[in-house]
Design a protein around this motif. Structure first.
Motif, mmCIF file in Angstrom:
data_model
loop_
_atom_site.group_PDB
_atom_site.id
_atom_site.type_symbol
_atom_site.label_atom_id
_atom_site.label_comp_id
_atom_site.label_asym_id
_atom_site.label_seq_id
_atom_site.Cartn_x
_atom_site.Cartn_y
_atom_site.Cartn_z
ATOM 1 N N THR A 3 0.841 -1.191 0.000
ATOM 2 C CA THR A 3 0.000 0.000 0.000
ATOM 3 C C THR A 3 0.878 1.244 0.000
ATOM 4 O O THR A 3 1.884 1.293 0.707
ATOM 5 N N HIS A 5 0.854 4.961 1.206
ATOM 6 C CA HIS A 5 0.142 5.887 2.081
ATOM 7 C C HIS A 5 0.626 7.301 1.773
ATOM 8 O O HIS A 5 1.822 7.557 1.801
ATOM 9 N N SER A 14 -3.804 14.257 13.043
ATOM 10 C CA SER A 14 -3.611 12.840 13.334
ATOM 11 C C SER A 14 -3.240 12.033 12.096
ATOM 12 O O SER A 14 -3.043 10.828 12.183
ATOM 13 N N ALA A 15 -3.111 12.700 10.942
ATOM 14 C CA ALA A 15 -2.861 11.960 9.695
ATOM 15 C C ALA A 15 -1.628 11.061 9.811
ATOM 16 O O ALA A 15 -1.694 9.864 9.523
ATOM 17 N N SER A 18 -1.972 8.271 12.627
ATOM 18 C CA SER A 18 -2.910 7.212 12.233
ATOM 19 C C SER A 18 -2.319 6.327 11.165
ATOM 20 O O SER A 18 -2.462 5.109 11.197
ATOM 21 N N LYS A 21 0.028 3.792 12.505
ATOM 22 C CA LYS A 21 -0.599 2.659 13.208
ATOM 23 C C LYS A 21 -0.848 1.475 12.273
ATOM 24 O O LYS A 21 -0.859 0.333 12.707
ATOM 25 N N VAL A 22 -1.086 1.762 10.999
ATOM 26 C CA VAL A 22 -1.517 0.678 10.103
ATOM 27 C C VAL A 22 -0.587 0.428 8.913
ATOM 28 O O VAL A 22 -0.854 -0.445 8.103
ATOM 29 N N CYS A 91 -3.802 2.917 -2.883
ATOM 30 C CA CYS A 91 -3.344 4.111 -2.169
ATOM 31 C C CYS A 91 -4.302 4.424 -1.040
ATOM 32 O O CYS A 91 -5.518 4.248 -1.176
ATOM 33 N N VAL A 92 -3.754 4.876 0.066
ATOM 34 C CA VAL A 92 -4.594 5.396 1.146
ATOM 35 C C VAL A 92 -4.107 6.811 1.415
ATOM 36 O O VAL A 92 -2.932 7.017 1.716
ATOM 37 N N SER A 93 -5.006 7.792 1.262
ATOM 38 C CA SER A 93 -4.577 9.169 1.502
ATOM 39 C C SER A 93 -5.042 9.628 2.876
ATOM 40 O O SER A 93 -6.234 9.666 3.155
ATOM 41 N N TRP A 94 -4.080 9.911 3.717
ATOM 42 C CA TRP A 94 -4.365 10.354 5.087
ATOM 43 C C TRP A 94 -4.326 11.867 5.108
ATOM 44 O O TRP A 94 -3.330 12.468 4.721
ATOM 45 N N SER A 95 -5.445 12.486 5.556
ATOM 46 C CA SER A 95 -5.482 13.948 5.588
ATOM 47 C C SER A 95 -6.165 14.437 6.848
ATOM 48 O O SER A 95 -6.680 13.653 7.613
ATOM 49 N N ARG B 14 -12.526 9.408 9.756
ATOM 50 C CA ARG B 14 -11.727 9.837 10.905
ATOM 51 C C ARG B 14 -12.161 11.185 11.450
ATOM 52 O O ARG B 14 -11.450 11.803 12.230
ATOM 53 N N MET B 45 -11.947 5.476 12.749
ATOM 54 C CA MET B 45 -10.688 5.716 13.464
ATOM 55 C C MET B 45 -10.672 7.136 14.019
ATOM 56 O O MET B 45 -11.458 7.982 13.598
ATOM 57 N N ASP B 46 -9.735 7.379 14.939
ATOM 58 C CA ASP B 46 -9.525 8.727 15.476
ATOM 59 C C ASP B 46 -10.864 9.331 15.921
ATOM 60 O O ASP B 46 -11.704 8.648 16.474
ATOM 61 N N ALA B 107 -5.155 -2.114 15.698
ATOM 62 C CA ALA B 107 -4.621 -1.547 14.453
ATOM 63 C C ALA B 107 -4.155 -2.637 13.482
ATOM 64 O O ALA B 107 -4.255 -2.477 12.262
ATOM 65 N N ALA B 111 -4.895 -2.899 9.532
ATOM 66 C CA ALA B 111 -3.839 -3.053 8.515
ATOM 67 C C ALA B 111 -4.175 -4.213 7.578
ATOM 68 O O ALA B 111 -4.007 -4.109 6.364
ATOM 69 N N THR B 122 -10.387 7.399 2.421
ATOM 70 C CA THR B 122 -10.337 7.960 3.776
ATOM 71 C C THR B 122 -10.947 9.354 3.750
ATOM 72 O O THR B 122 -10.727 10.122 2.831
#
Lengths: 95, 123, 112
Positions: A3, A5, A14-15, A18, A21-22, A91-95, B14, B45-46, B107, B111, B122
């Motif tokens: 993946t 990220h 928290s992007a 978080s 964590k995964v 893809c995982v987009s953390w925002s 989140r 989450m969060d 977690a 995953a 997300t």
């Protein structure tokens, strides 16, 4: 089945935490936009088997010096971004 | 049904429920994906875990109750709801205080769910 | 702006797709007028479905799309009624859209 990220926020959000964590062995993390401000925090908490990248243009735009990123974070340009997307299953987009 | 071509789509929410459009947008995406009969994981989450808290009365702030829609998810065949156990605990919540039954997971499980997904959103 | 004229001269505002702008304007009479424009004559078989839909919206705040609508009717009125063909006969076209309109609900946003 790896993946990619992406993170586009500073570490006060928290992007990053978080994502950490995964994210797992074989995954990659790419800092983009305001996410590049989190590069120093990311250097301090490297993950086993997780490749770290930052988008060069976003570093330059914010006056951040790519040469200070130590060896743990590689810089990529937009073409490199596209390559990373292609090299991962999702893809995982953390925002 | 076209189960052999169905993709596994994971939604990770989140955000808190009110004051912005993210939580609502994520729920709408889940409902839309469900209409296409895809395999759906819905992960909180969060601050996203606050969306599930019982006793919300958003009419006081002229907002629609998002949590009411979660109880309709079984009709959309969205049955796999997960919360990150630590995020729940950090906020002083437990599963009994949530509007719907969820899988409270570590977690590591999240995953794995990501790894088994074709697409991850997300919000 | 579109509107629905009631026999008592009241005017009920509708959105561009013909759904009520304000749910609180709904009444059985409004439903009958909306149905007449389609045209459908409402029978007890229609009313029990509209009641199920209205109760669902009150509880969950969403207008169900086609498949959940069929499942909902099956759950609340029995599996002989929770079938597309039965609902299509009652509410021609797309039954989830037509029934939501007559029940005074917003247009189901995830319905294609």
């Amino acid at each position: 089945m790896s993946t990619l990220h992406t993170i586009n926020k500073t570490s006060t959000h928290s992007a990053l935490s978080s994502c950490l964590k995964v994210a797992r062995n074989g995954d990659s993390i790419l800092l983009i936009e305001d996410g590049v401000y989190a590069s120093s925090q990311l250097c301090q908490s490297p993950l086993e088997g997780v490749a770290l990248y930052a988008l060069h243009e976003d570093l330059l735009a914010r006056g951040l010096d790519a040469s200070t990123l130590s060896g743990t974070i590689k810089t990529v340009d937009y073409n490199g971004f596209v390559d990373l997307v292609c090299q991962h299953q999702r893809c995982v987009s953390w925002s | 049904m076209s189960t052999n071509t169905a993709k596994t789509i994971t939604f990770i929410t989140r955000s808190t429920p009110y004051g912005h459009g993210q939580a609502k947008a994520c729920l709408d995406m889940v409902l839309s994906a469900a209409v296409f009969e895809q395999k759906i994981n819905f992960i909180f989450m969060d601050d996203g875990v606050w969306q599930l808290k019982k006793g919300q009365a958003p009419s006081h702030i002229d907002a629609k109750d998002l949590s009411a829609a979660f109880t309709a998810l079984p009709l959309y065949e969205v049955n796999d709801l997960y919360v990150n156990a630590n995020d729940l605990q950090e906020r002083g919540l437990n599963c009994e205080e949530l509007v719907v039954p969820v899988h409270s997971v570590q977690a590591n499980t999240i995953a794995e769910l990501i790894r088994e997904s074709d697409v991850v959103f997300t919000l | 702006m579109r509107s629905l004229q009631l026999p008592n001269k009241a005017s009920i505002p509708l959105d561009k797709d013909g759904y009520l702008r304000d749910m609180s304007n709904w009444s059985p009479e409004v439903a009958e007028q909306l149905a007449a424009a389609i045209p459908i004559t409402l029978t007890p078989a229609h009313w029990e479905v509209l009641e199920v839909l209205r109760a669902f919206y009150q509880t969950h705040g969403i207008s169900p799309a086609t498949r959940p609508f069929v499942k909902l009717v099956a759950r609340d009125l029995g599996s002989d009624k929770g079938r597309s063909i039965y609902l299509m006969k009652l509410f021609p076209g797309n039954p989830a859209l037509t029934a939501s309109k007559l029940a005074g609900l917003p247009r189901p946003s995830n319905c294609f």
